[in-house]
Design a protein around this motif. Structure first.
Motif, short mmCIF file in Angstrom:
data_model
loop_
_atom_site.label_atom_id
_atom_site.label_comp_id
_atom_site.label_asym_id
_atom_site.label_seq_id
_atom_site.Cartn_x
_atom_site.Cartn_y
_atom_site.Cartn_z
N ASP A 106 4.62 0.47 -2.48
CA ASP A 106 5.57 -0.56 -2.06
C ASP A 106 6.93 0.04 -1.73
OD1 ASP A 106 3.67 -2.56 -2.36
OD2 ASP A 106 4.28 -3.03 -4.43
N ARG A 149 -4.42 -0.70 0.64
CA ARG A 149 -4.11 -1.81 -0.25
C ARG A 149 -4.80 -1.56 -1.57
NH1 ARG A 149 0.24 -4.94 0.80
NH2 ARG A 149 0.50 -5.07 3.07
N ARG A 176 -0.85 -4.33 -3.57
CA ARG A 176 0.29 -3.45 -3.35
C ARG A 176 -0.07 -2.43 -2.28
NH1 ARG A 176 2.79 -1.76 -9.09
NH2 ARG A 176 4.66 -1.65 -7.78
N LEU A 177 0.95 -1.93 -1.56
CA LEU A 177 0.72 -1.03 -0.43
C LEU A 177 1.02 0.41 -0.84
CD1 LEU A 177 0.06 -0.59 2.55
CD2 LEU A 177 2.50 -0.97 3.06
#
Length: 255
Positions: free
Chosen positions: A75, A243, A248-249
């Motif tokens: 993130d 992902r 969340r990235l």
């Protein structure tokens, strides 16, 4: 990935030639000269000099080592690094990677990940792999060779035919339908889809990237979606998005 050394075998040939020189003179005072000439007949041996040694064939230079040093962010926040190195000619490549991630909350480490892999390739096929992983306190090891078709205990053994690992650096990865997972020693099914091109930041500059979506499905567990970024001009690996739990990235970017 030792280079074959091409050597030239040189043959030296010695040629011996015997040259007999005689003179015949006739008549009058010439008779004595003739006798003397015949008496003085000599045999001379002349040996041809060895052939000149041709220059040896030039030894080809090894291809340059390719390296990727990715910053890993969750993130947008830095959590670690992942280094990849590909060396040697295509028929005897060696690939190493080393990943370190630490996720912290209020100064405390809440997740820790370490992953080391060494791979040997023959052409476009994975030939042998050793890996060691510490997934937040859960150790995993894989020691696999294609000729033995074996893997770590408790994991599925891939067939002995040609297979790739998650070789994001290899342009042919996007043509694969299954990949060998170096952390688990299992085969993951893979579906690859082309995405629209988009810009990506690479070492502080904007590059137009070719994007591919990989939907991976391990033998057990949930599928995962990955976005692979390649340079549109030369297909060099530029980045990776995933992902992860909690939507969340996770991103890989070249600093």
């Amino acid at each position: 990935m030792p280079l074959p050394l091409h050597r030239s075998t040189l043959c030296r040939v010695s040629v011996a030639a015997t040259l007999v020189i005689g003179s015949g003179l006739a008549g009058g005072r010439m008779a004595q000269a003739q006798a003397q000439a015949q008496a003085q007949t000599q045999t001379q041996t002349q040996t041809q000099a060895p052939a000149a040694t041709p220059p040896s064939a030039a030894t080809p230079s090894p291809p340059p080592t390719q390296t990727w040093n990715f910053d890993i962010r969750l993130d947008g926040k830095p959590i670690g690094t992942h280094r990849f190195e590909v060396s040697g000619p295509p028929d005897t490549r060696t690939v190493t990677s080393n990943a370190r991630m630490d996720v912290k909350l209020l100064g405390l480490t809440v997740f820790r990940y370490r992953h080391q892999v060494e791979e040997r390739w023959k052409g476009d096929c994975l030939d042998a792999l050793k890996s060691s992983t510490d997934d937040d306190g859960k150790p995993q090891r894989v020691d696999w060779r294609r000729e033995a078709a074996g893997s770590a205990a408790g994991t599925a053994s891939p067939p002995s035919d040609c297979i790739m690992s998650y070789a994001y650096w290899h342009p042919a990865l996007v043509q694969q339908r299954r990949l060998f997972n170096p952390q688990t020693g299992q085969i993951d099914d893979v579906k690859v889809e082309r995405l629209p091109d988009a810009p990506i930041q690479v070492s502080g500059r904007e590059v137009m990237g070719a994007r591919w979506q990989l939907i991976t499905k391990p033998p057990t567990g949930d599928p995962q979606r990955l976005t692979l970024w390649l340079d549109r001009s030369d297909q060099r690996w530029l980045g990776l998005d995933a992902r992860v739990r909690g939507d969340r990235l996770l991103t890989y970017r070249l600093p």
